[in-house]
Scaffold this motif. Structure first.
Motif, PDB file in Angstrom:
ATOM      1  N   PRO A  10      37.783  46.291  41.511  1.00  0.00           N
ATOM      2  CA  PRO A  10      37.353  45.673  40.247  1.00  0.00           C
ATOM      3  C   PRO A  10      36.231  46.430  39.546  1.00  0.00           C
ATOM      4  N   LEU A  11      36.158  46.223  38.229  1.00  0.00           N
ATOM      5  CA  LEU A  11      35.078  46.788  37.433  1.00  0.00           C
ATOM      6  C   LEU A  11      33.750  46.144  37.790  1.00  0.00           C
ATOM      7  N   ILE A  12      33.766  44.841  38.070  1.00  0.00           N
ATOM      8  CA  ILE A  12      32.549  44.087  38.378  1.00  0.00           C
ATOM      9  C   ILE A  12      32.526  43.767  39.866  1.00  0.00           C
ATOM     10  N   THR A  13      31.492  44.222  40.555  1.00  0.00           N
ATOM     11  CA  THR A  13      31.388  43.978  41.995  1.00  0.00           C
ATOM     12  C   THR A  13      30.036  43.380  42.365  1.00  0.00           C
ATOM     13  N   SER A  14      29.425  42.638  41.425  1.00  0.00           N
ATOM     14  CA  SER A  14      28.091  42.093  41.670  1.00  0.00           C
ATOM     15  C   SER A  14      28.108  41.039  42.771  1.00  0.00           C
ATOM     16  N   TYR A  15      29.102  40.171  42.737  1.00  0.00           N
ATOM     17  CA  TYR A  15      29.226  39.083  43.708  1.00  0.00           C
ATOM     18  C   TYR A  15      30.665  39.022  44.196  1.00  0.00           C
ATOM     19  N   PRO A  16      30.873  38.632  45.470  1.00  0.00           N
ATOM     20  CA  PRO A  16      32.230  38.683  46.034  1.00  0.00           C
ATOM     21  C   PRO A  16      33.235  37.781  45.339  1.00  0.00           C
ATOM     22  N   SER A  17      32.814  36.585  44.879  1.00  0.00           N
ATOM     23  CA  SER A  17      33.781  35.677  44.260  1.00  0.00           C
ATOM     24  C   SER A  17      34.387  36.286  43.005  1.00  0.00           C
ATOM     25  N   LEU A  18      33.554  36.899  42.179  1.00  0.00           N
ATOM     26  CA  LEU A  18      34.055  37.525  40.957  1.00  0.00           C
ATOM     27  C   LEU A  18      34.839  38.795  41.270  1.00  0.00           C
ATOM     28  N   ALA A  19      34.377  39.550  42.263  1.00  0.00           N
ATOM     29  CA  ALA A  19      35.100  40.759  42.668  1.00  0.00           C
ATOM     30  C   ALA A  19      36.493  40.406  43.189  1.00  0.00           C
ATOM     31  N   ASP A  20      36.586  39.344  43.988  1.00  0.00           N
ATOM     32  CA  ASP A  20      37.895  38.897  44.483  1.00  0.00           C
ATOM     33  C   ASP A  20      38.816  38.552  43.319  1.00  0.00           C
ATOM     34  N   ILE A 100      41.311  32.484  49.942  1.00  0.00           N
ATOM     35  CA  ILE A 100      39.864  32.668  50.060  1.00  0.00           C
ATOM     36  C   ILE A 100      39.338  31.580  50.977  1.00  0.00           C
ATOM     37  N   ILE A 101      38.683  32.025  52.053  1.00  0.00           N
ATOM     38  CA  ILE A 101      38.212  31.095  53.081  1.00  0.00           C
ATOM     39  C   ILE A 101      36.762  31.416  53.425  1.00  0.00           C
ATOM     40  N   MET A 124      35.472  35.073  52.180  1.00  0.00           N
ATOM     41  CA  MET A 124      36.205  36.334  52.175  1.00  0.00           C
ATOM     42  C   MET A 124      37.612  36.073  51.677  1.00  0.00           C
ATOM     43  N   MET A 125      38.280  37.141  51.228  1.00  0.00           N
ATOM     44  CA  MET A 125      39.649  37.021  50.716  1.00  0.00           C
ATOM     45  C   MET A 125      40.638  37.644  51.699  1.00  0.00           C
ATOM     46  N   VAL A 172      39.878  25.615  51.391  1.00  0.00           N
ATOM     47  CA  VAL A 172      40.668  26.842  51.328  1.00  0.00           C
ATOM     48  C   VAL A 172      41.111  27.008  49.877  1.00  0.00           C
ATOM     49  N   LYS A 173      40.755  28.131  49.264  1.00  0.00           N
ATOM     50  CA  LYS A 173      41.138  28.385  47.874  1.00  0.00           C
ATOM     51  C   LYS A 173      42.378  29.268  47.839  1.00  0.00           C
ATOM     52  N   LEU A 174      43.322  28.874  47.021  1.00  0.00           N
ATOM     53  CA  LEU A 174      44.557  29.629  46.852  1.00  0.00           C
ATOM     54  C   LEU A 174      44.659  30.085  45.406  1.00  0.00           C
ATOM     55  N   LEU A 175      44.917  31.370  45.206  1.00  0.00           N
ATOM     56  CA  LEU A 175      45.064  31.934  43.866  1.00  0.00           C
ATOM     57  C   LEU A 175      46.408  32.644  43.767  1.00  0.00           C
TER      58      LEU A 175
END
Length: 341
Positions: A10-20, A100-101, A124-125, A172-175
């Motif tokens: 990703p272009l943005i890697t500041s925080y893992p949630s947004l990077a995922d 994502i767990i 983590m993803m 548990v997040k599912l995308l």
């Protein structure tokens, strides 16, 4: 059998949630239009803890983005559907779902600073598996930077099961990508978000039907005075030398540079605006120098490094304010009165 869902760094890697999220979204055919229409507003807390929480503002990212569907299910519900977490993750991935767990870094060898040393719940993803090798494909900040690697079935099962069920990390997040849903570049939305960023407008007011507007945050250009407040607190030992806010604004300026180039290329603003991209490139370089300085300060604790960071913050605020005046005028051809912005 093996399955690996597509990811792109990703272009943005500041925080893992947004990077995922961006790792996944990059595979959508309209990702470029969506990214350049969004990820503009920033926020910072008014009251610092040990660090400085400064992030991109995008509420409901995981469940209200046009590019994908998102769901968050309690762990006990997932266990009813499939008791074995390994098989549960495999079934989710087979259905095209990124998982994502929360997992305990103590049990996963990729987390070298924590493996077999420190209990550390962390999101983590999981985006792929290989039955023959008994491994999952995973993504997170394993050793200081966002990356993709693998872990064994046994490690991930132990890490997942080590998280207590009575914490706030039990979902548990599912995308899942929705490639048939189209998204066109939204010039008006970009103008609105940039105006809010320029004026430090509380963008949470856009979502007043969902929750009360935040009162504990500042937005947009108002992050710069907050950074100027934070830096002396680091020197006094009240706050830690937090590198994260400097990485966020580095990602932000890099994104602005890309956004201007995209808008020029696609005819949304005139080619005469292209030099603004170079000005953002120069700001990106300053952000990188600030990030390097705060990393060095963690080690050597030289006060002059903080003074240099403070000078860079002051320069950034002045430079970005002038660039945004031109950019807002170009985005709003109905009004060429830059004084109004």
């Amino acid at each position: 059998m093996s399955v690996k869902l597509p990811v792109s760094y990703p272009l943005i890697t500041s925080y893992p949630s947004l990077a995922d999220f961006l790792s996944i979204a990059a595979s959508h055919p309209d990702y470029e239009a969506w990214l350049n229409s969004n990820m503009i507003q920033l926020f910072c807390v008014k009251k610092f803890g040990k660090g400085c929480e400064l992030k991109f503002y995008f509420p409901y990212l995981f469940n209200q983005c046009a590019l994908m569907n998102g769901a968050a299910l309690p762990r006990h519900t997932m266990a009813l559907l499939e008791p074995d977490p390994v098989e549960m993750f495999i079934k989710c991935i087979d259905g095209g779902n990124y998982v994502i767990i929360s997992a305990d870094s103590y049990h996963i060898s990729a987390y070298k600073p924590y493996y077999q040393k420190q209990i550390r719940p962390h999101f983590m993803m999981v985006f792929g598996y290989d039955r023959e090798n008994g491994t999952f494909d995973i993504a997170d900040f394993f050793v200081g930077r966002y990356e993709y690697t693998t872990t064994t079935f046994e490690e991930l099962r132990a890490a997942y099961e080590a998280i207590p069920w009575d914490t706030d990390r039990v979902q548990v997040k599912l995308l899942k990508l929705e490639p048939r849903v189209r998204y066109e570049f939204d010039k008006q939305h970009v103008y609105d978000l940039l105006s809010e960023y320029f004026h430090g407008f509380n963008t949470s007011r856009r979502y007043g039907s969902n929750y009360n507007p935040s009162q504990h945050l500042v937005y947009g250009m108002d992050i710069y005075p907050k950074l100027q407040e934070f830096i002396p607190l680091v020197g006094e030992g009240i706050c830690i030398p937090d590198r994260r806010p400097f990485h966020v604004i580095y990602d932000h300026k890099r994104g602005m540079k890309q956004r201007i180039e995209y808008m020029v290329e696609h005819g949304h603003i005139p080619s005469s605006c292209l030099p603004l991209s170079q000005q953002y490139a120069d700001m990106t370089d300053k952000c990188q120098m600030m990030r390097n300085l705060i990393l060095k300060y963690e080690v050597v604790r030289q006060p002059d490094m903080l003074l240099r960071i403070s000078d860079y913050v002051k320069q950034l605020e002045q430079e970005e304010r002038e660039v945004l005046k031109e950019l807002l005028s170009a985005l709003n051809p109905a009004s060429h009165d830059t004084a109004s912005v």
